[in-house]
Write a protein that holds these residues in place. Structure first.
Motif, PDB file in Angstrom:
ATOM      1  N   ALA A   1      96.557  -6.504  -6.470  1.00  0.00           N
ATOM      2  CA  ALA A   1      96.583  -7.042  -8.004  1.00  0.00           C
ATOM      3  C   ALA A   1      96.388  -5.919  -8.843  1.00  0.00           C
ATOM      4  CB  ALA A   1      95.396  -7.984  -7.917  1.00  0.00           C
ATOM      5  N   LEU A   2      95.484  -5.095  -8.686  1.00  0.00           N
ATOM      6  CA  LEU A   2      95.512  -3.935  -9.801  1.00  0.00           C
ATOM      7  C   LEU A   2      96.943  -3.108  -9.842  1.00  0.00           C
ATOM      8  CD1 LEU A   2      91.999  -2.127  -8.441  1.00  0.00           C
ATOM      9  CD2 LEU A   2      92.485  -3.545 -10.478  1.00  0.00           C
ATOM     10  N   GLY A   3      97.416  -3.050  -8.802  1.00  0.00           N
ATOM     11  CA  GLY A   3      98.687  -2.375  -8.717  1.00  0.00           C
ATOM     12  C   GLY A   3      99.841  -3.356  -9.629  1.00  0.00           C
ATOM     13  N   ARG A   4      99.713  -4.376  -9.512  1.00  0.00           N
ATOM     14  CA  ARG A   4     100.714  -5.426 -10.399  1.00  0.00           C
ATOM     15  C   ARG A   4     100.126  -5.171 -11.817  1.00  0.00           C
ATOM     16  NH1 ARG A   4     103.508  -9.624  -7.905  1.00  0.00           N
ATOM     17  NH2 ARG A   4     104.459  -9.955  -9.734  1.00  0.00           N
ATOM     18  N   ALA A   5      99.055  -5.304 -12.068  1.00  0.00           N
ATOM     19  CA  ALA A   5      98.466  -5.260 -13.636  1.00  0.00           C
ATOM     20  C   ALA A   5      99.101  -3.662 -14.121  1.00  0.00           C
ATOM     21  CB  ALA A   5      97.093  -4.988 -13.542  1.00  0.00           C
ATOM     22  N   LYS A   6      98.752  -2.739 -13.391  1.00  0.00           N
ATOM     23  CA  LYS A   6      99.232  -1.504 -14.004  1.00  0.00           C
ATOM     24  C   LYS A   6     100.878  -1.415 -14.122  1.00  0.00           C
ATOM     25  CE  LYS A   6      95.083   0.454 -12.237  1.00  0.00           C
ATOM     26  NZ  LYS A   6      94.534   0.327 -13.355  1.00  0.00           N
ATOM     27  N   LEU A   7     101.740  -2.094 -13.124  1.00  0.00           N
ATOM     28  CA  LEU A   7     103.065  -2.132 -13.428  1.00  0.00           C
ATOM     29  C   LEU A   7     103.642  -2.879 -14.662  1.00  0.00           C
ATOM     30  CD1 LEU A   7     105.473  -1.475 -11.810  1.00  0.00           C
ATOM     31  CD2 LEU A   7     105.605  -3.694 -10.828  1.00  0.00           C
ATOM     32  N   LEU A   8     102.571  -3.810 -15.054  1.00  0.00           N
ATOM     33  CA  LEU A   8     103.291  -4.438 -16.386  1.00  0.00           C
ATOM     34  C   LEU A   8     102.739  -3.474 -17.406  1.00  0.00           C
ATOM     35  CD1 LEU A   8     101.718  -8.146 -16.071  1.00  0.00           C
ATOM     36  CD2 LEU A   8     104.137  -7.342 -16.092  1.00  0.00           C
ATOM     37  N   LEU A   9     101.966  -2.499 -17.403  1.00  0.00           N
ATOM     38  CA  LEU A   9     101.541  -1.696 -18.438  1.00  0.00           C
ATOM     39  C   LEU A   9     102.420  -0.359 -18.335  1.00  0.00           C
ATOM     40  CD1 LEU A   9      97.704  -2.598 -18.459  1.00  0.00           C
ATOM     41  CD2 LEU A   9      99.511  -3.331 -19.969  1.00  0.00           C
ATOM     42  N   ALA A  10     103.436  -0.346 -17.715  1.00  0.00           N
ATOM     43  CA  ALA A  10     104.038   1.059 -17.257  1.00  0.00           C
ATOM     44  C   ALA A  10     104.881   1.652 -18.675  1.00  0.00           C
ATOM     45  CB  ALA A  10     105.173   0.919 -16.234  1.00  0.00           C
ATOM     46  N   GLU A  11     105.182   0.591 -19.431  1.00  0.00           N
ATOM     47  CA  GLU A  11     105.847   0.984 -20.714  1.00  0.00           C
ATOM     48  C   GLU A  11     104.849   1.407 -21.884  1.00  0.00           C
ATOM     49  OE1 GLU A  11     108.618   1.702 -23.888  1.00  0.00           O
ATOM     50  OE2 GLU A  11     108.558   1.610 -21.670  1.00  0.00           O
ATOM     51  N   ARG A  12     103.438   0.770 -21.787  1.00  0.00           N
ATOM     52  CA  ARG A  12     102.537   1.193 -22.709  1.00  0.00           C
ATOM     53  C   ARG A  12     102.036   2.658 -22.229  1.00  0.00           C
ATOM     54  NH1 ARG A  12      98.583  -2.353 -25.607  1.00  0.00           N
ATOM     55  NH2 ARG A  12      99.459  -4.422 -25.288  1.00  0.00           N
ATOM     56  N   ARG A  13     102.130   3.007 -20.948  1.00  0.00           N
ATOM     57  CA  ARG A  13     101.716   4.307 -20.508  1.00  0.00           C
ATOM     58  C   ARG A  13     102.620   5.332 -20.953  1.00  0.00           C
ATOM     59  NH1 ARG A  13     102.215   6.565 -14.421  1.00  0.00           N
ATOM     60  NH2 ARG A  13     101.109   8.498 -14.740  1.00  0.00           N
ATOM     61  N   ARG A  14     104.048   4.692 -20.893  1.00  0.00           N
ATOM     62  CA  ARG A  14     104.948   5.845 -21.425  1.00  0.00           C
ATOM     63  C   ARG A  14     104.827   6.337 -22.905  1.00  0.00           C
ATOM     64  NH1 ARG A  14     109.353   6.448 -24.166  1.00  0.00           N
ATOM     65  NH2 ARG A  14     109.198   4.139 -24.719  1.00  0.00           N
ATOM     66  N   VAL A  15     104.419   5.274 -23.724  1.00  0.00           N
ATOM     67  CA  VAL A  15     104.456   5.434 -25.205  1.00  0.00           C
ATOM     68  C   VAL A  15     103.292   6.159 -25.498  1.00  0.00           C
ATOM     69  CG1 VAL A  15     104.254   4.293 -27.259  1.00  0.00           C
ATOM     70  CG2 VAL A  15     105.835   3.269 -25.519  1.00  0.00           C
ATOM     71  N   LEU A  16     102.084   5.834 -24.782  1.00  0.00           N
ATOM     72  CA  LEU A  16     100.918   6.760 -25.142  1.00  0.00           C
ATOM     73  C   LEU A  16     100.693   7.826 -24.369  1.00  0.00           C
ATOM     74  CD1 LEU A  16      98.420   3.604 -24.565  1.00  0.00           C
ATOM     75  CD2 LEU A  16      98.902   4.665 -26.858  1.00  0.00           C
TER      76      LEU A  16
ATOM     77  N   ALA B   1      98.790  -8.553 -17.706  1.00  0.00           N
ATOM     78  CA  ALA B   1      97.930  -7.535 -16.910  1.00  0.00           C
ATOM     79  C   ALA B   1      96.456  -7.964 -16.866  1.00  0.00           C
ATOM     80  CB  ALA B   1      97.806  -6.088 -17.542  1.00  0.00           C
ATOM     81  N   ARG B   2      96.065  -8.593 -17.767  1.00  0.00           N
ATOM     82  CA  ARG B   2      94.714  -9.160 -17.862  1.00  0.00           C
ATOM     83  C   ARG B   2      94.492 -10.121 -16.898  1.00  0.00           C
ATOM     84  NH1 ARG B   2      93.103 -10.917 -23.616  1.00  0.00           N
ATOM     85  NH2 ARG B   2      90.953 -10.591 -23.134  1.00  0.00           N
ATOM     86  N   LEU B   3      95.589 -11.022 -16.593  1.00  0.00           N
ATOM     87  CA  LEU B   3      95.299 -12.044 -15.354  1.00  0.00           C
ATOM     88  C   LEU B   3      95.283 -11.298 -14.252  1.00  0.00           C
ATOM     89  CD1 LEU B   3      97.745 -14.829 -16.892  1.00  0.00           C
ATOM     90  CD2 LEU B   3      95.328 -14.444 -17.264  1.00  0.00           C
ATOM     91  N   TRP B   4      95.920 -10.112 -13.972  1.00  0.00           N
ATOM     92  CA  TRP B   4      96.097  -9.409 -12.620  1.00  0.00           C
ATOM     93  C   TRP B   4      94.726  -8.749 -12.376  1.00  0.00           C
ATOM     94  CZ3 TRP B   4      98.995 -10.755  -8.907  1.00  0.00           C
ATOM     95  CH2 TRP B   4     100.183 -11.042  -8.935  1.00  0.00           C
ATOM     96  N   TYR B   5      94.098  -8.380 -13.677  1.00  0.00           N
ATOM     97  CA  TYR B   5      92.921  -7.559 -13.351  1.00  0.00           C
ATOM     98  C   TYR B   5      91.622  -8.752 -12.834  1.00  0.00           C
ATOM     99  CZ  TYR B   5      94.258  -3.036 -15.435  1.00  0.00           C
ATOM    100  OH  TYR B   5      94.659  -1.705 -15.627  1.00  0.00           O
ATOM    101  N   GLU B   6      92.088  -9.737 -13.641  1.00  0.00           N
ATOM    102  CA  GLU B   6      90.936 -10.549 -13.254  1.00  0.00           C
ATOM    103  C   GLU B   6      91.078 -11.062 -11.821  1.00  0.00           C
ATOM    104  OE1 GLU B   6      87.723 -13.327 -13.504  1.00  0.00           O
ATOM    105  OE2 GLU B   6      88.283 -11.709 -14.819  1.00  0.00           O
ATOM    106  N   LEU B   7      92.257 -11.417 -11.348  1.00  0.00           N
ATOM    107  CA  LEU B   7      92.616 -12.017 -10.272  1.00  0.00           C
ATOM    108  C   LEU B   7      92.051 -10.646  -9.230  1.00  0.00           C
ATOM    109  CD1 LEU B   7      93.841 -14.015  -8.102  1.00  0.00           C
ATOM    110  CD2 LEU B   7      96.037 -12.695  -8.369  1.00  0.00           C
ATOM    111  N   ALA B   8      92.145  -9.457  -9.619  1.00  0.00           N
ATOM    112  CA  ALA B   8      91.550  -8.198  -8.612  1.00  0.00           C
ATOM    113  C   ALA B   8      90.061  -8.543  -8.493  1.00  0.00           C
ATOM    114  CB  ALA B   8      91.824  -6.888  -9.238  1.00  0.00           C
ATOM    115  N   SER B   9      89.580  -8.693  -9.750  1.00  0.00           N
ATOM    116  CA  SER B   9      87.986  -8.939  -9.728  1.00  0.00           C
ATOM    117  C   SER B   9      87.599  -9.985  -8.655  1.00  0.00           C
ATOM    118  CB  SER B   9      87.473  -9.226 -10.924  1.00  0.00           C
ATOM    119  OG  SER B   9      86.157  -9.322 -11.176  1.00  0.00           O
TER     120      SER B   9
END
Length: 528
Positions: free
Chosen positions: A223-238, A201-209
């Motif tokens: 690119a932001l959408g791809r970053a957040k997709l990778l963090l979907a499980e983190r979102r569910r847990v948190l 996700a950090r690489l996708w965020y940087e690419l978006a920047s």
């Protein structure tokens, strides 16, 4: 309000090693109690426990490491650094431990000292990729871009899958005007082997920047959408913890009434004033820029994004009151003696950042997202003036969505566009209600600061009854050597500009799900 608990030191994905605790050591009997206190955010108690562990076994490296962390969390950064030096004397050739120690120092803004430990780690293990990655990241943070690029390239030569080295290299390329090279660097890694979870996700965020800087706004949004997709499980847990934090804040805002706030003010009337002020608002509203301007004044000492308001006052108040099920009830019921004790702890922790007598100086507690905690500050420090940083809500929400925050309960909302808008509306809607009930504050707009920083600084100085100082006319020179813990550390080296004003206009489709929640705030703040 629910806060993140500090994480115990652990093996990191960058190669830090978890210190092994020797069972035979007499320090062991103090370690468990110290860890319990650390997790409960009782940092003074944690310091005492780990200090006793060190006294019991002065060569016990984990005890020293945790003692240093407790020192830092208690606001004693210089003592944290001293303890790390003692740790180095115990284990001068343990590269993994030196890296772990350096990462701890970086948490408290001690980037120069951390770099020294990474250099020692590389000296202890000349083949270490992890040490090179940490040196690269540290150098980029300190704006030593050639050095950062060199270490990142060395790390990637030794291990092409050192993804943080890829991230640092791309950041350097972007910051030095080589956007196409940064895109090639990032896309090459993401195409070959996209790292999972936050690393990817950090690489996708940087690419978006990078895309954003090139005016490729649709690519940036993708690119932001791809970053957040990778963090979907983190979102569910948190999600449950995030919902709990939002519920606590929402209930506090709902329970605010003019009579109740006035009652808290009257209850604190017997306390002495103190030269404490606060800079609040919402993340990405321009607090870092305004702080950089104000910190150039010789009578202002800024304490950047510490936890002291939360740990010493909010948590301290909660501990002192039994049977209360909301923060408003805590403020209603807390005894005067408990307020004084928590106040003393807060003032001591804040003053520790100065490293000497405060004298006539003002301490500026910069704490974006703590706007609704100003009644708590005022309960302990009567009449404490504060500044609320404002910015167009659409730019604020967009900017937070573009940040590579490591997911936590306090920022999980930024993993979804609509949720981000609702989260902003919760905080700033609460402020719109609170500001009608108290005085002694001003609002400063980011859009005005970037046009004329000294003019907005004068407004803050008037609030603090401080005279003008010529250093504020050249604030970037005066504060150039200051370490910045904020994610916007790279921006402080740039000349003040207006490029980020109304950036949201380029992301209308991407930002659309957030608009229903923030439109009332846009109008109320005069940004319609």
């Amino acid at each position: 309000m629910r806060r993140e608990r500090p994480k115990p030191l652990r093996t990191s994905d960058r190669g830090g090693a978890t210190p092994r605790v020797g069972k035979a050591s007499p320090a062991e009997k103090f370690m468990g109690e110290g860890l319990t206190a650390l997790h409960a955010e009782d940092y003074e108690r944690a310091r005492e426990c780990f200090a006793r562990a060190v006294q019991a076994d002065w060569r016990h490296a984990p005890a020293r490491l945790f003692l240093a962390r407790a020192q830092g969390l208690a606001g004693r950064a210089s003592e944290c650094a001293i303890e790390m030096e003692r740790l180095v004397q115990i284990a001068p050739r343990d590269a993994a431990l030196l890296i772990e120690a350096g990462q701890t120092l970086e948490k408290f803004g001690l980037f120069e000292q951390a770099g020294g430990l990474y250099e020692r780690a590389l000296g202890a293990d000349a083949a270490s990729v992890d040490a090179r990655v940490r040196l690269a990241s540290n150098a980029e943070r300190l704006h030593r871009l050639e050095q950062a690029e060199s270490f990142a390239s060395e790390a990637l030569t030794r291990n092409p899958l050192a993804h943080e080295a890829t991230l640092v290299l791309a950041r350097v390329q972007r910051r030095t005007g080589r956007g196409d090279a940064a895109i090639e660097t990032l896309q090459g890694t993401l195409t070959r082997s996209e790292p999972p979870d936050f690393a990817g996700a950090r690489l996708w965020y940087e690419l978006a920047s990078v895309f954003d800087g090139q005016g490729r706004f649709k690519d940036a949004a993708s690119a932001l959408g791809r970053a957040k997709l990778l963090l979907a499980e983190r979102r569910r847990v948190l999600a449950p913890a995030g919902e709990e934090a939002e519920y606590t804040l929402r209930r506090f805002a709902q329970e605010l009434t003019p009579s109740r706030v006035q009652q808290w003010i009257e209850a604190s009337a017997g306390l002495a004033s103190a030269r404490i002020s606060a800079l609040v608002g919402f993340p990405r509203s321009g607090t870092t820029l305004l702080e950089q301007v104000l910190a150039a004044h010789p009578l202002i000492e800024s304490v950047e994004e510490s936890q002291h308001l939360s740990t010493e006052l909010v948590t301290g108040f909660y501990r002192a009151v039994t049977g209360a099920d909301s923060l408003a009830q805590v403020l209603d019921r807390i005894a005067a003696g408990d307020v004084r004790r928590c106040r003393e702890n807060y003032l001591r922790a804040m003053a520790a950042h100065v490293g000497g007598p405060l004298g006539e100086k003002w301490l500026l507690d910069k704490n974006p997202i703590r706007t609704l905690m100003m009644p708590v500050l005022r309960r302990a420090v009567p009449g404490a003036p504060f500044v609320v940083a404002l910015r167009d809500p659409r730019d604020v929400v967009l900017s937070n969505l573009m940040q590579a925050f490591e997911p936590s309960a306090m920022n999980v909302a930024f993993l979804d566009v609509a949720h981000a808008g609702a989260f902003y509306a919760l905080h700033m809607g609460g402020w719109l209600k609170l500001r009608e009930m108290i005085d002694g504050w001003i609002e400063v707009r980011y859009e005005d600061v970037v046009v004329d920083p000294p003019a907005q600084a004068r407004r803050v100085l008037d609030l603090l009854a401080l005279p003008w100082h010529e250093a504020l006319d050249h604030f970037q020179d005066a504060t150039r050597g200051r370490a910045v813990r904020s994610p916007t550390y790279a921006a402080v080296r740039e000349q003040v500009h207006t490029r980020a004003v109304r950036r949201f206009e380029h992301y209308a489709d991407y930002l659309a799900p957030a608009l229903p929640a923030i439109e009332p705030i846009i109008k109320a703040l005069g940004y319609a």
